[in-house]
Design a protein around this motif. Structure first.
Motif, short mmCIF file in Angstrom:
data_model
loop_
_atom_site.label_atom_id
_atom_site.label_comp_id
_atom_site.label_asym_id
_atom_site.label_seq_id
_atom_site.Cartn_x
_atom_site.Cartn_y
_atom_site.Cartn_z
N LEU A 281 0.75 -1.05 -0.03
CA LEU A 281 0.13 -0.08 -0.01
C LEU A 281 0.97 1.18 -0.08
CD1 LEU A 281 -2.80 -0.97 2.52
CD2 LEU A 281 -2.99 -0.82 0.05
N ALA A 282 2.11 1.04 0.35
CA ALA A 282 3.13 2.40 0.43
C ALA A 282 3.09 3.11 -0.95
CB ALA A 282 4.26 2.04 0.95
N GLY A 283 3.02 2.40 -2.05
CA GLY A 283 3.19 2.99 -3.38
C GLY A 283 2.06 3.48 -3.97
N VAL A 284 0.83 3.52 -3.24
CA VAL A 284 -0.32 3.98 -3.94
C VAL A 284 -0.29 5.44 -3.68
CG1 VAL A 284 -2.65 3.85 -3.84
CG2 VAL A 284 -1.44 1.72 -3.38
N ASN A 285 -0.35 6.33 -4.61
CA ASN A 285 -0.06 7.69 -4.57
C ASN A 285 -1.11 8.40 -5.37
OD1 ASN A 285 2.36 7.93 -2.70
ND2 ASN A 285 3.35 7.09 -4.59
N GLY A 286 -1.21 9.88 -5.08
CA GLY A 286 -2.31 10.69 -5.84
C GLY A 286 -3.60 10.19 -5.40
N VAL A 287 -4.57 10.27 -6.50
CA VAL A 287 -5.90 9.98 -6.01
C VAL A 287 -6.33 8.39 -6.20
CG1 VAL A 287 -6.89 12.49 -6.66
CG2 VAL A 287 -6.68 10.72 -8.39
N ASN A 288 -5.43 7.76 -6.40
CA ASN A 288 -5.79 6.28 -6.58
C ASN A 288 -6.01 5.66 -5.27
OD1 ASN A 288 -5.45 5.80 -9.31
ND2 ASN A 288 -3.05 6.02 -8.96
N ASN A 289 -6.79 4.59 -5.36
CA ASN A 289 -7.32 3.73 -4.37
C ASN A 289 -6.57 2.37 -4.54
OD1 ASN A 289 -10.56 4.60 -3.53
ND2 ASN A 289 -8.83 6.04 -3.50
N ALA A 290 -6.60 1.67 -3.36
CA ALA A 290 -6.16 0.21 -3.27
C ALA A 290 -6.80 -0.33 -2.11
CB ALA A 290 -4.71 0.04 -3.37
N ILE A 291 -7.08 -1.76 -2.12
CA ILE A 291 -7.71 -2.43 -1.29
C ILE A 291 -7.01 -3.71 -1.25
CG2 ILE A 291 -9.65 -3.73 -0.21
CD1 ILE A 291 -10.43 -1.11 -2.69
N LEU A 292 -6.47 -4.12 0.05
CA LEU A 292 -5.74 -5.25 0.25
C LEU A 292 -6.59 -6.36 0.92
CD1 LEU A 292 -2.82 -6.70 0.06
CD2 LEU A 292 -2.26 -5.89 1.89
N VAL A 293 -6.78 -7.35 0.30
CA VAL A 293 -7.90 -8.48 1.05
C VAL A 293 -6.83 -9.73 1.38
CG1 VAL A 293 -9.62 -10.00 0.90
CG2 VAL A 293 -9.70 -7.89 -0.37
N GLU A 294 -6.71 -10.02 2.66
CA GLU A 294 -6.09 -11.38 3.10
C GLU A 294 -6.95 -12.50 3.53
OE1 GLU A 294 -2.61 -9.81 5.81
OE2 GLU A 294 -3.83 -7.91 5.12
N GLY A 295 -6.75 -13.47 3.15
CA GLY A 295 -7.86 -14.68 3.20
C GLY A 295 -7.04 -16.07 2.96
N ASP A 296 -7.80 -16.78 3.82
CA ASP A 296 -7.41 -18.35 3.78
C ASP A 296 -8.46 -19.07 2.82
OD1 ASP A 296 -6.34 -20.86 4.37
OD2 ASP A 296 -7.58 -21.07 6.20
N PRO A 297 -7.93 -19.54 1.80
CA PRO A 297 -6.54 -20.03 1.46
C PRO A 297 -5.78 -18.95 0.42
CG PRO A 297 -7.71 -21.09 0.04
CD PRO A 297 -8.56 -20.63 0.75
N VAL A 298 -6.47 -17.88 -0.11
CA VAL A 298 -5.84 -17.15 -1.17
C VAL A 298 -4.65 -16.32 -0.74
CG1 VAL A 298 -7.23 -14.92 -0.68
CG2 VAL A 298 -6.72 -15.50 -3.17
N GLY A 299 -4.33 -15.98 0.45
CA GLY A 299 -3.25 -15.38 0.71
C GLY A 299 -3.39 -13.50 0.77
#
Length: 444
Positions: A281-299
């Motif tokens: 998430l550190a490199g998400v800049n400007g007006v961009n969005n990002a969602i990080l999903v962590e799950g089992d088993p997908v990682g």
């Protein structure tokens, strides 16, 4: 089969939707089956760069919902009312709804979902979170086989733009906010964005989808960036972090009455966060969005892209329209029975954890006198409260009106129980050498 679309709102997103429907060439062939039937606007005489034919426009949104030629109602007017009432009116009339309204869904999603299920119609909300980023349907369907452990993300473009500029230029919050308002990235009244309310609406929606139950929107701890100082952004960079406004929903280890898979205990929150520079998430800049999903088993899976604007949000709205239109065509217009994955109602009860029982890493900036032994006393206060320190650094105090501090001490803790951390801060504030706890942020 032609499918009539009733559009509630012709602002930035509504105009984007109308533009897509008016130019189906090169798009999915089903777009050509969509016909703009009626459009509700606030002002018929307002000048618009492009607009549907005048005969389609009305200032009466109920007339759009009630029009017998409207098969799908698209709500992009925003606000709580009359949007909520109009959505429920469409459902009562047996008409599916597509909405980009995160405020209504965050606060009244359970009521709307129940009404839709009772009436046998869809309410689709892909555009309510993340603009053009497909995150709603993946959480409902593609990741449905996973046990979701954590959803975290940058889901407000205005604050991310401001923080990106502060980090890159060392600029003050107020100066960057003024620029963002001039450029149209921030509203004239930016409170919903900079105080974290917009992100809290969105994480409430994502929590319901990820964990299968509603959490009360008003109970989500929410802190914005409006009190953030440029020096904390600068100190974070020197320590290997960037500051982001994160929205987080995390599954807790449950005990006692909550020790059941049917009753998950969740830590849901919005706050400025120090993110390690190596984190996705550190490199998400400007007006961009990002969602990080962590799950089992997908990682770990990250969804990234433009989080707002006419094009991205309209793209998500029309994708939902096509979902419903495809079902109508496949069933000859009857709609058929609801697909439970597409409808995605609640299927269990969720509870929010008591804040003092959560565990986090923390960043603290203390204004102190520059005296021998101050760092040792601060370390003792943390240690006696059971708080382990990852790093402690002293900087020369920057000029600040009032106060006698001549040093600033920045502490980053290891993961610690919130109750212990607050107890340590109370002891530190009582030290005569400490003028103030100037900043306190969470750290990944």
């Amino acid at each position: 089969m032609t499918i009539g679309i009733g559009l509630l709102g012709l602002g930035t997103v509504g105009a984007g939707v109308a533009s897509i429907l008016a130019s189906p060439e090169g798009r999915h062939p089903l777009v050509a089956a969509l016909r703009l039937q009626r459009v509700a606007v606030r002002d018929l005489n307002r000048s618009r760069p492009t607009s549907p034919p005048a005969e389609l426009l009305t200032t009466d949104p109920e007339a759009v919902v009630d029009d017998p030629g409207v098969d799908i109602v698209v709500e992009v007017m925003g606000g709580l009312e009359p949007a909520r009432t109009l959505i429920l009116r469409a459902i009562a009339a047996g008409k599916p709804v597509v909405t980009a309204n995160k405020a209504v869904i965050a606060r009244h999603g359970e009521e709307i979902a129940a009404a839709a299920a009772a009436q046998g119609v869809y309410v689709l909300i892909e555009a309510a979170v993340g603009g053009g980023i497909p995150i709603i349907e993946p959480l409902k369907q593609s990741l449905g086989s996973n046990r979701i452990q954590r959803v975290s993300g940058i889901i407000n473009g205005t604050t991310n733009y401001i923080l990106s500029r502060m980090a890159a230029e060392g600029a003050a919050y107020a100066d960057v906010l003024a620029d963002a308002q001039r450029l149209g990235y921030a509203e004239a009244d930016p409170a919903a964005d900079v105080q974290g309310g917009d992100a809290a609406d969105k994480i409430a929606i994502l929590t319901r989808l990820a964990y299968g139950g509603t959490v009360p929107r008003g109970a989500i701890p929410t802190e914005g960036i409006d009190q953030l100082e440029a020096r904390d952004v600068a100190y974070a960079a020197r320590l290997g972090f960037v500051v982001k406004l994160l929205a987080v929903a995390q599954l807790m280890e449950a005990e006692g009455e909550h020790a059941s898979s049917d009753h998950p205990l969740l830590d849901v929150r919005v706050h400025p966060t120090l993110v390690p520079s190596t984190h996705p998430l550190a490199g998400v800049n400007g007006v961009n969005n990002a969602i990080l999903v962590e799950g089992d088993p997908v990682g770990q899976v990250m969804f990234y892209g433009p989080g707002a604007g006419a094009g991205p949000t309209a793209s998500a709205v029309v994708a939902d329209i096509l979902n419903i239109a495809g079902i109508r065509q496949a069933t000859g217009g009857s709609g058929g029975s609801l697909d439970p994955l597409l409808a995605a109602g609640s299927w269990r009860t969720c509870s929010l954890v008591e804040g003092s029982l959560t565990t986090h890493r923390n960043y603290v900036r203390l204004r102190t006198r520059d005296e021998a032994g101050v760092i040792g006393k601060i370390g003792t206060c943390f240690g006696e409260a059971g708080v382990s320190i990852q790093s402690i650094v002293q900087f020369a105090a920057q000029d600040q009106d009032g106060g006698d501090a001549d040093a600033e001490i920045v502490v980053i803790t290891h993961e610690v129980l919130e109750a212990n951390f607050r107890r340590a801060l109370a002891r530190i504030e009582a030290l005569p050498e400490v003028e103030s706890v100037a900043a306190c942020l969470r750290t990944l």
